[in-house]
Motif scaffolding. Structure first.
Motif, short mmCIF file in Angstrom:
data_model
loop_
_atom_site.label_atom_id
_atom_site.label_comp_id
_atom_site.label_asym_id
_atom_site.label_seq_id
_atom_site.Cartn_x
_atom_site.Cartn_y
_atom_site.Cartn_z
N MET A 42 -18.59 50.56 45.63
CA MET A 42 -18.43 49.75 44.44
C MET A 42 -17.49 48.59 44.74
O MET A 42 -16.65 48.68 45.64
N MET A 43 -17.60 47.52 43.97
CA MET A 43 -16.73 46.36 44.15
C MET A 43 -15.91 46.11 42.89
O MET A 43 -16.39 46.33 41.78
N VAL A 44 -14.69 45.61 43.09
CA VAL A 44 -13.85 45.26 41.95
C VAL A 44 -14.38 44.00 41.28
O VAL A 44 -15.10 43.20 41.90
N LEU A 45 -14.03 43.82 40.01
CA LEU A 45 -14.34 42.57 39.32
C LEU A 45 -13.41 41.48 39.85
O LEU A 45 -12.19 41.67 39.93
N ASP A 46 -13.98 40.35 40.22
CA ASP A 46 -13.18 39.24 40.74
C ASP A 46 -13.69 37.93 40.17
O ASP A 46 -14.83 37.86 39.70
N GLU A 47 -12.84 36.92 40.19
CA GLU A 47 -13.31 35.58 39.88
C GLU A 47 -13.68 34.91 41.19
O GLU A 47 -12.93 34.96 42.16
N CYS A 48 -14.82 34.26 41.21
CA CYS A 48 -15.30 33.56 42.40
C CYS A 48 -15.20 32.06 42.15
O CYS A 48 -16.13 31.47 41.58
N PRO A 49 -14.10 31.41 42.54
CA PRO A 49 -13.94 29.98 42.26
C PRO A 49 -14.91 29.14 43.08
O PRO A 49 -15.38 29.57 44.13
N PRO A 50 -15.22 27.92 42.62
CA PRO A 50 -16.10 27.04 43.39
C PRO A 50 -15.43 26.62 44.70
O PRO A 50 -14.20 26.64 44.83
N GLY A 51 -16.26 26.23 45.67
CA GLY A 51 -15.74 25.89 46.99
C GLY A 51 -14.84 24.68 47.01
O GLY A 51 -14.06 24.50 47.95
N ASP A 52 -14.92 23.83 45.98
CA ASP A 52 -14.08 22.63 45.94
C ASP A 52 -12.91 22.78 44.97
O ASP A 52 -12.29 21.79 44.56
N ALA A 53 -12.57 24.02 44.62
CA ALA A 53 -11.45 24.25 43.70
C ALA A 53 -10.14 23.76 44.30
O ALA A 53 -9.93 23.82 45.52
N THR A 54 -9.24 23.27 43.46
CA THR A 54 -7.94 22.81 43.93
C THR A 54 -7.10 24.01 44.37
O THR A 54 -7.39 25.16 44.02
N GLU A 55 -6.06 23.74 45.14
CA GLU A 55 -5.19 24.82 45.62
C GLU A 55 -4.52 25.53 44.45
O GLU A 55 -4.37 26.76 44.47
N TYR A 88 -5.67 25.84 41.35
CA TYR A 88 -6.67 26.69 40.69
C TYR A 88 -6.94 27.93 41.53
O TYR A 88 -7.02 29.05 41.00
N ALA A 89 -7.09 27.75 42.85
CA ALA A 89 -7.37 28.89 43.72
C ALA A 89 -6.24 29.92 43.68
O ALA A 89 -6.50 31.13 43.67
N ALA A 90 -4.99 29.46 43.64
CA ALA A 90 -3.86 30.38 43.60
C ALA A 90 -3.84 31.16 42.30
O ALA A 90 -3.64 32.39 42.29
N ASN A 91 -4.03 30.47 41.19
CA ASN A 91 -4.04 31.16 39.89
C ASN A 91 -5.22 32.12 39.79
O ASN A 91 -5.09 33.23 39.25
N SER A 92 -6.36 31.70 40.30
CA SER A 92 -7.55 32.55 40.28
C SER A 92 -7.33 33.82 41.09
O SER A 92 -7.70 34.92 40.68
N ASN A 93 -6.70 33.67 42.25
CA ASN A 93 -6.44 34.85 43.09
C ASN A 93 -5.51 35.83 42.38
O ASN A 93 -5.72 37.04 42.45
N GLU A 94 -4.48 35.31 41.72
CA GLU A 94 -3.57 36.22 41.02
C GLU A 94 -4.30 36.99 39.93
O GLU A 94 -4.05 38.18 39.72
N LEU A 95 -5.25 36.32 39.24
CA LEU A 95 -6.06 37.01 38.23
C LEU A 95 -6.92 38.08 38.89
O LEU A 95 -7.01 39.22 38.40
#
Length: 341
Positions: free
Chosen positions: A141-154, A156-163
Motif C-alpha cells: 500500500m502507499m501513503v497519501l501524498d501530494e504530487c506537486p508539478p515539476g515546475d513548482a517553486t522551492e 511550494y515544494a518545501a511546504n508540500s513535502n511537509e504536508l
C-alpha cells in the motif's frame, strides 16, 4: 515483507527480491499497470504464464470510484476480483488527484475532488486511503501524498513535502490501528517528495525513515520537470550512499556524506569562485536547525572542502565524495550529463 539484496554493481544497479504473502518479487521489476482491476488486452493467465509478471499495480482512485469498495469487499478483495494470485501494489491516488488540478482542493485534512466519471464530490484523507487499500487487499500500500508539478517553486515544494510527511504519519497510525481483511499481510510504503530540489528530497527521505516504513518510493518525478533534472535527483539520492555502504560506513557516516553532497555545490548560488567555501558557510547556517552538532557540521565542512580542485582527500569520507562527485565520468551518459552542467 522481507527484502533480500543479492547482488550489486559499480554502476549502482542492485538485484534482490521481496517476499510477500502472495509470492516473491524479483527486483528490479517492470510492473504491469492494471488500473481498474485488469491489465488491458492481457488475460491473467498470460500475465502469469507468458509474461511471468511478479507483481501488478492497481489504482486506489479508480477502484474506489468504480467498482467501489462494497463490490470489492464482497468479492474478497482485488486478488479474487481479478483472478490474480501474485502480489499487487496499489498507489494512494495522489497522482490522480494531482492530475485533477481543476477539480480538487487540498487542505490539512486531505483532498476534496470531483469524480471524472459523474462529477460527484469525494474526499480522501490519510486515514480513508489506508482503509480503502485495506478493502482492496493489496500486498503493498502507499501513503497519501501530494504530487506537486515539476515546475513548482522551492517554497511550494518545501511546504508540500511537509504536508506529505504529516499525512504519512497519519497513514502509519491508521495502518497500525487496523488489520488486513483477507488473511494475508499488507505493507505500507512512504513516498519521498521534493520536486527537483535536492535538500527537500533528502529532508523528505530522513523524515520518512524516522517513521520506520518497510519501504520507500521516489515520488513526484516525470511530472513535467526536464529529464536531466529527474536523473540528477535520482543520482543525488543514490551515488554517495551507494559508495558509502560499499565502504562499510554506518548510518551516521552515510548521513554525513549525503549532507556534504547536498552542500558541496550549493555555494554556486553565492559565487562560482570558491564555491566550496561558500557551501560550508551555508551548511553552518542551516544545519543547526536540523539538529546537527558542531562536531558533525565541522566534519561535513571538511568533506565539502575536499572536492575543491585539484581534489586532495585525507580520509575515507573525503575519498568517497570525490569519487561520487566525478562518478558520471565513468558512465555511458558522461557526455549528456556534462552538457547539462
Amino acid at each position: 515483507m522481507q527484502f533480500t539484496l543479492e547482488s550489486t554493481d559499480p554502476s549502482g544497479a542492485r538485484a534482490g527480491f521481496l517476499e510477500t504473502s502472495h509470492g516473491r518479487i524479483e527486483t528490479p521489476i517492470f510492473m504491469p499497470v492494471g488500473t481498474v482491476g485488469t491489465v488491458k488486452a492481457v488475460w491473467p493467465r498470460e500475465l502469469e504464464s507468458d509474461i511471468n509478471a511478479d507483481i501488478i499495480l492497481g489504482n486506489t482512485y479508480h477502484l474506489y470510484l468504480r467498482p467501489g469498495m462494497e463490490v470489492m469487499e464482497a468479492a474478497g478483495g482485488l486478488h479474487a476480483f481479478q483472478g490474480w494470485n501474485r502480489p499487487i501494489l496499489t498507489d494512494s491516488g495522489g497522482y490522480q488527484v494531482f492530475s485533477l488540478a481543476e477539480r480538487r482542493k487540498l487542505t490539512e485534512e486531505g483532498v476534496r475532488f470531483q469524480s471524472h466519471i459523474d462529477g460527484s464530490y469525494h474526499q480522501f484523507t490519510p486515514e480513508s486511503v489506508v482503509d480503502i487499500q485495506r478493502s482492496i487487499g493489496s500486498d503493498i500500500m502507499m501513503v497519501l501524498d501530494e504530487c506537486p508539478p515539476g515546475d513548482a517553486t522551492e517554497t511550494y515544494a518545501a511546504n508540500s513535502n511537509e504536508l506529505t510527511v504529516r499525512w504519512a504519519e497519519r497513514c502509519m497510525k491508521q495502518f497500525n490501528a487496523t488489520t488486513p481483511l483477507y488473511g494475508h499481510d499488507q505493507s505500507l510504503f512512504g513516498i519521498v517528495q521534493g520536486v527537483v530540489y535536492p535538500e527537500i528530497r533528502r529532508r523528505s527521505a530522513r523524515q520518512l525513515v524516522d517513521l520506520n516504513f518497510p519501504g520507500y518510493a521516489i515520488g513526484g518525478l516525470s511530472v513535467g520537470e526536464p529529464a536531466e533534472q529527474m536523473y540528477a535527483m535520482v543520482d543525488v539520492v543514490t551515488e554517495v550512499e551507494l559508495i558509502g555502504w560499499a565502504e562499510g560506513l554506518d548510518d551516521e557516516g552515510i548521513l554525513m556524506l549525503k549532507t556534504a553532497a547536498l552542500f558541496h555545490d550549493a555555494g554556486h548560488t553565492i559565487a562560482y569562485d570558491e564555491h566550496e567555501y561558500h557551501g560550508t558557510e551555508l551548511a553552518k547556517k542551516f544545519l543547526p536547525d536540523y539538529g546537527y552538532s558542531e562536531e558533525q557540521i565541522e566534519k561535513i565542512c571538511d568533506i565539502i572542502m575536499a572536492t575543491k580542485l585539484p581534489p586532495q582527500p585525507k580520509d575515507i569520507f573525503q575519498e568517497i565524495i570525490c569519487d561520487a562527485d566525478l562518478d558520471y565520468l565513468g558512465r555511458s551518459d558522461m557526455i549528456p550529463v556534462s552538457n547539462t552542467l
